[in-house]
Motif scaffolding. Structure first.
Motif, short mmCIF file in Angstrom:
data_model
loop_
_atom_site.label_atom_id
_atom_site.label_comp_id
_atom_site.label_asym_id
_atom_site.label_seq_id
_atom_site.Cartn_x
_atom_site.Cartn_y
_atom_site.Cartn_z
N ALA A 1 43.65 43.00 -18.57
CA ALA A 1 44.57 44.14 -18.48
C ALA A 1 46.00 43.64 -18.34
CB ALA A 1 44.19 45.03 -17.29
N ALA A 2 46.18 42.57 -17.56
CA ALA A 2 47.53 42.01 -17.37
C ALA A 2 48.05 41.44 -18.69
CB ALA A 2 47.50 40.94 -16.29
N ALA A 3 47.18 40.77 -19.43
CA ALA A 3 47.57 40.18 -20.71
C ALA A 3 47.97 41.27 -21.71
CB ALA A 3 46.42 39.33 -21.27
N GLU A 4 47.17 42.36 -21.71
CA GLU A 4 47.48 43.47 -22.61
C GLU A 4 48.82 44.13 -22.26
OE1 GLU A 4 44.54 46.59 -23.12
OE2 GLU A 4 43.01 45.03 -23.36
#
Lengths: 74, 74, 74, 74, 74, 74
Positions: D68-71
């Motif tokens: 989620a952080a990467a997205e």
């Protein structure tokens, strides 16, 4: 076939292994006596909850008990 | 958006991290396959229950298994 | 001997009897495949929760979905 | 008389004793404010769940968050 | 202060009001007898689960029982 | 990502849809305020329990309340 979950305080108040065996035995017997449930498939799970994680009356249980004891003394 | 709670025995029988990841993956997939539930909001919580805290057939699970094994042998 | 509780939305979204049977079958198979748990004692309980009684993101689920759909459309 | 169970991640993310006391206090107050439930008999139990034992979106929560952080970074 | 949740099959197998009162009474007494828990704060919640929503051995409970009965007859 | 289950009495005492929405909103806000939990993934499930199925002090809740009221009057 019933499923029973028993939550009690743990840590220094945790039930002993013998007490847990007794809870399992009596719960299963109760479901047979009252509802005729076959003991072989009754499942019992006991959860031991830390004193810090149990609340009653808006307080952590240790504080709740101390207040109740103080009130009882008057 | 479904919520699934899986209770299994823990301690020396506890699932590994890889097994837990697999349970989470397959449970979420199942809810998509069978009910069309969007995977992104499916929540899975796994509880590991001590052997002393699990009862079946009126006995603590370790005793229950020993008896079942003895019966199977005849 | 595992115990699995599956909570999904009910009412007009309730799973059919066939879908529930499929969830029970696949959950039990999963616990055998991943953890080697004997199918005969795996218990599955499915709870159907009213749409009004399920919240996500601080909203009742019906409102949450409507907003998510609106956002997706941009 | 209501019973509330709050499950959050534990281990290094576990709430402090003060945070748990605050959750118990506010939950009990909420049930009084919204439903008029007498605080003295409201029970709150907090479960701390290991990061390995919590899944969302088909992944263990730590993996879910990393993705989620990467997205979000895009 | 313990919390006990009892799940049994409902619908046409649902316990009567008198049986539920008896389960509540005996569960509370058991926790006093075995663990010394003060009866006044023991909470018991009984859930009645539809036959379609309960699985054992990978089958919906009604199918499971029919097979078990057939096996018993040999 | 927390999961909260709120059990209250149902039937004639069941919360209204507006009260349930308020419980969901405040629970989610509380978990953000106290623990910093992101509201978007907090799940709340409300269970409405029949008066006959809830026990306290060894009695069905309706009997428990009648006795408590009688004691209060002295």
């Amino acid at each position: 076939m019933p499923y029973v979950n028993i939550k009690v305080t743990g840590g220094k108040e945790a039930p002993t292994a013998a007490q847990k065996a007794e809870l399992i035995k009596r719960t299963t017997q109760m479901l047979f006596d009252v509802l005729g449930k076959k003991p072989s498939t009754t499942v019992v799970v006991i959860d031991e909850v830390d004193l810090d994680n149990w609340g009653m009356g808006g307080e952590v249980i240790s504080v709740y008990r101390a207040k109740a004891a103080a009130e009882a003394k008057g």
